[in-house]
Write a protein that holds these residues in place. Structure first.
Motif, PDB file in Angstrom:
ATOM      1  N   GLY A 285       0.833  -1.199   0.000  1.00  0.00           N
ATOM      2  CA  GLY A 285       0.000   0.000   0.000  1.00  0.00           C
ATOM      3  C   GLY A 285       0.865   1.246   0.000  1.00  0.00           C
TER       4      GLY A 285
ATOM      5  N   GLY B 168      -0.042   4.844  -1.090  1.00  0.00           N
ATOM      6  CA  GLY B 168      -1.038   5.596  -0.327  1.00  0.00           C
ATOM      7  C   GLY B 168      -0.411   6.666   0.545  1.00  0.00           C
TER       8      GLY B 168
ATOM      9  N   LYS C 180      -1.676   0.316  -7.368  1.00  0.00           N
ATOM     10  CA  LYS C 180      -1.580   1.479  -8.253  1.00  0.00           C
ATOM     11  C   LYS C 180      -0.217   2.136  -8.053  1.00  0.00           C
ATOM     12  CE  LYS C 180      -3.146   4.953  -5.048  1.00  0.00           C
ATOM     13  NZ  LYS C 180      -4.183   5.699  -4.396  1.00  0.00           N
TER      14      LYS C 180
ATOM     15  N   VAL D 221      -2.150  -7.554  -2.642  1.00  0.00           N
ATOM     16  CA  VAL D 221      -1.856  -8.395  -1.463  1.00  0.00           C
ATOM     17  C   VAL D 221      -2.864  -9.531  -1.291  1.00  0.00           C
ATOM     18  CG1 VAL D 221      -0.657  -6.528  -0.253  1.00  0.00           C
ATOM     19  CG2 VAL D 221      -3.106  -6.911   0.188  1.00  0.00           C
ATOM     20  N   ARG D 222      -3.937  -9.539  -2.108  1.00  0.00           N
ATOM     21  CA  ARG D 222      -4.887 -10.664  -2.068  1.00  0.00           C
ATOM     22  C   ARG D 222      -4.376 -11.861  -2.863  1.00  0.00           C
ATOM     23  NH1 ARG D 222      -9.772  -6.960  -4.168  1.00  0.00           N
ATOM     24  NH2 ARG D 222      -8.034  -6.443  -5.540  1.00  0.00           N
TER      25      ARG D 222
ATOM     26  N   ALA E 115      -1.283  -1.627   3.051  1.00  0.00           N
ATOM     27  CA  ALA E 115      -2.379  -1.708   2.079  1.00  0.00           C
ATOM     28  C   ALA E 115      -3.713  -1.707   2.821  1.00  0.00           C
ATOM     29  CB  ALA E 115      -2.244  -2.977   1.244  1.00  0.00           C
ATOM     30  N   GLY E 116      -4.650  -0.947   2.310  1.00  0.00           N
ATOM     31  CA  GLY E 116      -5.933  -0.890   2.992  1.00  0.00           C
ATOM     32  C   GLY E 116      -7.040  -0.336   2.121  1.00  0.00           C
TER      33      GLY E 116
ATOM     34  N   ILE F 209      -7.834  -8.139   2.319  1.00  0.00           N
ATOM     35  CA  ILE F 209      -6.784  -7.138   2.092  1.00  0.00           C
ATOM     36  C   ILE F 209      -6.032  -6.843   3.397  1.00  0.00           C
ATOM     37  CG2 ILE F 209      -6.345  -4.708   1.505  1.00  0.00           C
ATOM     38  CD1 ILE F 209      -8.752  -4.973  -0.476  1.00  0.00           C
ATOM     39  N   HIS F 210      -6.787  -6.536   4.435  1.00  0.00           N
ATOM     40  CA  HIS F 210      -6.130  -6.090   5.676  1.00  0.00           C
ATOM     41  C   HIS F 210      -5.493  -7.240   6.440  1.00  0.00           C
ATOM     42  CE1 HIS F 210      -7.550  -1.907   5.676  1.00  0.00           C
ATOM     43  NE2 HIS F 210      -8.616  -2.394   5.068  1.00  0.00           N
TER      44      HIS F 210
ATOM     45  N   ILE G 253      -0.488  -2.414  10.539  1.00  0.00           N
ATOM     46  CA  ILE G 253      -1.242  -1.163  10.741  1.00  0.00           C
ATOM     47  C   ILE G 253      -2.655  -1.485  11.226  1.00  0.00           C
ATOM     48  CG2 ILE G 253      -2.057   0.991   9.725  1.00  0.00           C
ATOM     49  CD1 ILE G 253       0.989   0.869   9.712  1.00  0.00           C
ATOM     50  N   GLY G 254      -2.929  -1.076  12.456  1.00  0.00           N
ATOM     51  CA  GLY G 254      -4.273  -1.200  13.017  1.00  0.00           C
ATOM     52  C   GLY G 254      -5.068   0.064  12.724  1.00  0.00           C
TER      53      GLY G 254
ATOM     54  N   TYR H 102     -13.949  -3.698   7.864  1.00  0.00           N
ATOM     55  CA  TYR H 102     -12.748  -2.928   8.196  1.00  0.00           C
ATOM     56  C   TYR H 102     -12.476  -3.019   9.700  1.00  0.00           C
ATOM     57  CZ  TYR H 102      -9.552   1.114   8.261  1.00  0.00           C
ATOM     58  OH  TYR H 102      -8.472   1.941   8.413  1.00  0.00           O
TER      59      TYR H 102
ATOM     60  N   LYS I  20      -9.329  -4.822  11.491  1.00  0.00           N
ATOM     61  CA  LYS I  20      -8.393  -4.011  12.282  1.00  0.00           C
ATOM     62  C   LYS I  20      -8.321  -4.488  13.729  1.00  0.00           C
ATOM     63  CE  LYS I  20      -6.815  -1.128   9.202  1.00  0.00           C
ATOM     64  NZ  LYS I  20      -5.447  -1.335   8.689  1.00  0.00           N
TER      65      LYS I  20
ATOM     66  N   GLY J 265      -4.463   7.250  14.502  1.00  0.00           N
ATOM     67  CA  GLY J 265      -5.713   7.985  14.752  1.00  0.00           C
ATOM     68  C   GLY J 265      -6.275   8.489  13.440  1.00  0.00           C
ATOM     69  N   TRP J 266      -6.779   9.659  13.450  1.00  0.00           N
ATOM     70  CA  TRP J 266      -7.521  10.206  12.306  1.00  0.00           C
ATOM     71  C   TRP J 266      -6.547  10.964  11.409  1.00  0.00           C
ATOM     72  CZ3 TRP J 266     -12.080   7.894  12.410  1.00  0.00           C
ATOM     73  CH2 TRP J 266     -12.514   7.393  13.635  1.00  0.00           C
TER      74      TRP J 266
ATOM     75  N   SER K 170      -9.662   8.094   4.364  1.00  0.00           N
ATOM     76  CA  SER K 170     -10.475   8.771   5.381  1.00  0.00           C
ATOM     77  C   SER K 170     -11.261   9.959   4.820  1.00  0.00           C
ATOM     78  CB  SER K 170      -9.578   9.250   6.534  1.00  0.00           C
ATOM     79  OG  SER K 170      -8.611  10.171   6.061  1.00  0.00           O
TER      80      SER K 170
HETATM   81  N1  LIG Z   1      -6.031   7.488   7.160  1.00  0.00           N
HETATM   82  C1  LIG Z   1      -6.445   7.124   8.359  1.00  0.00           C
HETATM   83  O1  LIG Z   1      -7.095   7.893   9.074  1.00  0.00           O
HETATM   84  C2  LIG Z   1      -6.125   5.741   8.865  1.00  0.00           C
HETATM   85  C3  LIG Z   1      -6.413   5.483  10.206  1.00  0.00           C
HETATM   86  C4  LIG Z   1      -6.137   4.215  10.690  1.00  0.00           C
HETATM   87  C5  LIG Z   1      -5.584   3.252   9.885  1.00  0.00           C
HETATM   88  N2  LIG Z   1      -5.325   3.539   8.582  1.00  0.00           N
HETATM   89  C6  LIG Z   1      -4.735   2.467   7.787  1.00  0.00           C
HETATM   90  O2  LIG Z   1      -3.505   2.889   7.263  1.00  0.00           O
HETATM   91  C7  LIG Z   1      -3.207   2.112   6.105  1.00  0.00           C
HETATM   92  C8  LIG Z   1      -2.828   3.047   4.969  1.00  0.00           C
HETATM   93  O3  LIG Z   1      -3.967   3.808   4.613  1.00  0.00           O
HETATM   94  P1  LIG Z   1      -3.874   5.324   4.101  1.00  0.00           P
HETATM   95  O4  LIG Z   1      -4.472   6.169   5.159  1.00  0.00           O
HETATM   96  O5  LIG Z   1      -2.519   5.614   3.613  1.00  0.00           O
HETATM   97  O6  LIG Z   1      -4.932   5.274   2.911  1.00  0.00           O
HETATM   98  P2  LIG Z   1      -4.698   5.343   1.336  1.00  0.00           P
HETATM   99  O7  LIG Z   1      -6.025   5.075   0.730  1.00  0.00           O
HETATM  100  O8  LIG Z   1      -4.016   6.614   0.989  1.00  0.00           O
HETATM  101  O9  LIG Z   1      -3.697   4.139   1.043  1.00  0.00           O
HETATM  102  C9  LIG Z   1      -4.096   2.793   0.990  1.00  0.00           C
HETATM  103  C10 LIG Z   1      -3.284   2.139  -0.124  1.00  0.00           C
HETATM  104  O10 LIG Z   1      -3.567   0.726  -0.128  1.00  0.00           O
HETATM  105  C11 LIG Z   1      -3.582   0.334  -1.488  1.00  0.00           C
HETATM  106  N3  LIG Z   1      -4.306  -0.929  -1.655  1.00  0.00           N
HETATM  107  C12 LIG Z   1      -5.644  -1.140  -1.573  1.00  0.00           C
HETATM  108  N4  LIG Z   1      -5.931  -2.421  -1.843  1.00  0.00           N
HETATM  109  C13 LIG Z   1      -4.752  -3.040  -2.096  1.00  0.00           C
HETATM  110  C14 LIG Z   1      -4.389  -4.364  -2.438  1.00  0.00           C
HETATM  111  N5  LIG Z   1      -5.322  -5.321  -2.593  1.00  0.00           N
HETATM  112  N6  LIG Z   1      -3.081  -4.667  -2.607  1.00  0.00           N
HETATM  113  C15 LIG Z   1      -2.130  -3.708  -2.471  1.00  0.00           C
HETATM  114  N7  LIG Z   1      -2.413  -2.417  -2.159  1.00  0.00           N
HETATM  115  C16 LIG Z   1      -3.716  -2.099  -1.971  1.00  0.00           C
HETATM  116  C17 LIG Z   1      -4.270   1.491  -2.212  1.00  0.00           C
HETATM  117  O11 LIG Z   1      -4.035   1.451  -3.608  1.00  0.00           O
HETATM  118  C18 LIG Z   1      -3.648   2.685  -1.520  1.00  0.00           C
HETATM  119  O12 LIG Z   1      -2.491   3.152  -2.182  1.00  0.00           O
HETATM  120  C19 LIG Z   1      -4.456   1.262   5.831  1.00  0.00           C
HETATM  121  O13 LIG Z   1      -4.289  -0.017   6.381  1.00  0.00           O
HETATM  122  C20 LIG Z   1      -5.522   2.014   6.587  1.00  0.00           C
HETATM  123  O14 LIG Z   1      -6.581   1.164   6.930  1.00  0.00           O
HETATM  124  C21 LIG Z   1      -5.577   4.762   8.057  1.00  0.00           C
END
Ligand SMILES: NC(=O)c1ccc[n+]([C@@H]2O[C@H](COP(=O)([O-])OP(=O)(O)OC[C@H]3O[C@@H](n4cnc5c(N)ncnc54)[C@H](O)[C@@H]3O)[C@@H](O)[C@H]2O)c1
Length: 237
Positions: free
Chosen positions: A17, A20, A43, A58-59, A81-82, A101-102, A127-128, A142, A146, A173-174, A180
């Protein structure tokens, strides 16, 4: 006593991921601290920051194993990844896909890269989420995944200890990223979060980086099996 060693210089880091928001911020932090970083994602990065990039879903177990066969050295594996799908995750197919995924992705990566991490006595960072601690009516898959990340982190920490691999998690957090966005743009949801959140603001992905680098550093050698909220005090409030 000499100063604690927070160095990750020269370490090899792989981030799923990684295109992201959080993955990119962690990648920049590790590179800034002297590590070599490879990103993998479904991507490519929106902005080319010069990181090595591998396409990876990752699936896909075979694809994860194929990538592991190419990576010779690894000190740190971060599963970032998420995905979430608001209002759709009560449907069994969607539920299973999000959990895959997670949680499945986490186990898949950990299993495939265990030999490389054993060779370096490296570490895994999962990552929780705030949803590791409470339920979410609109995103039950989700939240379930988590919550289970805490259990998987503990289980892998115990299992991999014999290889000298540490397994910990960060519960962000947020954070202001794409995943988000829907929550931030929903004023009722946003107001409820801000009311409880001591810092009263969405955080930036960079604010997680210090904890990730610390967990990968020699200074954290005794930390294993824990999930650390990095949340501005949300869980505590
Ligand atoms: N943003 C928040 O507030 C927040 C809070 C708690 C946890 N998280 C966790 O942090 C992690 C990163 O999220 P983020 O905030 O950067 O969001 P994001 O959407 O910017 O990034 C998530 C990335 O995961 C990739 N992804 C999705 N499905 C995938 C797959 N099957 N295989 C490989 N990659 C895949 C997406 O393409 C994306 O680039 C995630 O696990 C998310 O659940 C985020």
């Amino acid at each position: 006593m000499s100063a604690p060693d927070f160095s990750v210089s020269g370490q090899h880091v792989l981030i799923s991921g990684g295109a992201g928001g959080i993955g990119t911020a962690l990648a920049k932090a590790f590179r800034g601290a002297g590590a070599n970083v490879t990103l993998c994602d479904v991507k490519p990065p929106t902005v080319d920051e010069g990181f090595d990039f591998e396409y990876l879903d990752v699936r896909d177990t075979a694809a994860v194993e194929a990538l592991a066969a190419k990576v010779k050295k690894l000190d740190v594996l971060i599963h970032c990844a998420g995905k979430l799908v608001r209002h759709e995750e009560h449907k069994p197919d969607v539920f299973m896909d999000i959990v895959n995924i997670h949680l499945g992705g986490n186990l898949r990566l950990a299993t495939a890269f265990r030999p490389q991490l054993a060779a370096t006595r490296g570490c895994l960072i999962n990552i929780g989420s705030m949803y590791s601690y409470f339920g979410a009516s609109r995103i039950p898959a989700y939240a379930s995944a988590k919550t289970a990340i805490i259990g998987l982190t503990r289980s892998l920490a115990v299992a991999y200890a014999e290889d000298g691999i540490r397994v910990n998690a960060i519960a962000p957090g947020w954070i202001r990223t794409e995943i988000s966005r829907g929550g931030r743009e929903d004023s009722v949801f946003n107001d409820a979060v801000m009311q409880r959140l001591p810092t009263k603001r969405w955080s930036e992905p960079e604010e997680l980086a210090g904890t990730a680098v610390f967990l990968a550093s020699p200074a954290a050698k005794l930390i294993n099996g824990v999930t650390i909220p990095v949340d501005g005090g949300y869980v505590a409030s």
